[in-house]
Motif scaffolding. Sequence first.
Motif: not given
Length: 343
Positions: A62-75
């Motif tokens: 969801k975060l990747d989509e909302a920020t157009d890839g600007q914020v990514k989580l390495e889970v």
Amino acid sequence: MTLAASVLSLFLVLAGCGNDDSSSSDAGKDAGGSAESVSWVANSVYPDSNHNGEGLKEFAEKLDEATDGQVKLEVQLGGALGYEGPELLSAVRDNAVPVSDMLTSGVAGDEPLFEIVTLPFLVQSFDEGKILNDIARPYFDQIAEEKWNQKILYVAPWPAAGFWTKNEVKSLEDMKGLKMRTYDKNGALVVEAAGGTPHPLPFSEVYSSLSTGVIDSVLTSTPTAVDAKFWEVLDYYVPANVTMATNFVSVNLDELNKLDKETQEKVINAGKEMEERMWQLGAELDKEKEAIVNENGITTLEPSQGFMDNLAEVTEHIRQEWLKGAPTEAQEIIEKFNKEVGR
């Protein structure tokens, strides 16, 4: 043209090119912020089969989509980073891990107000759990930001905790002598009040402790029972609605503040959307997980009203004693909650 004039002319041309690039870059920042992406390690002690593990992975998408890839989580799931839980509030504060999922009451040793969500027998239904969360959330947000250098992105509920045992438990008499795993202080006090011995073990040690006889019972909710395959080592489940825990996912405030304001808002809004989704899923989760343990051989023993009344009676002092020493905000939350639910 003299040599000096030629050099001066070349310098002006190059300087003009530099100014054009700089202006373009500034305009890009004004329009939408930094073009660089960031990647945050996101920690969870739960496996991907757990609703919190699944939720964190979904939040990353969801975060990747909302920020157009600007914020990514390495889970990183299943405690892969070595954190067991109680230290996570400090770990995110110090940016040892920038993002983490954590049990709200599990970090109450560092922040006592967080213990309010698992006061025994305070919340009597899933809907009441949501009411308590909504009332407490502004207080939690302020404390997290001002004292612990982090922003809570979303809160997710657990189904209410019950007793998982090897033998039938139908009364207070049956509780005496049980060696029961607990996950926070309030749960431990409940077990003591009922005549058992609490064992505060991390999730990773629960199955092996049951297998070796270190413990013979567990206070927890249905998702944990499925994760740990309790049907291999236990036989009964008593849905006593002892406490209703929550988890929250937070991000180090320094890391969040490195983002431009627009991206920060996208991150926060994605968290709000995730919180709404987790509460919707939570309402369905309990029965789904209980069905799984039943299918695998665990018998559900519905507690009698007399048993529930006795449990509430022997734990009344826990609620009262906690409130006496709790932060001032706790009394405000309890008063607002009781007014909202009509008690």
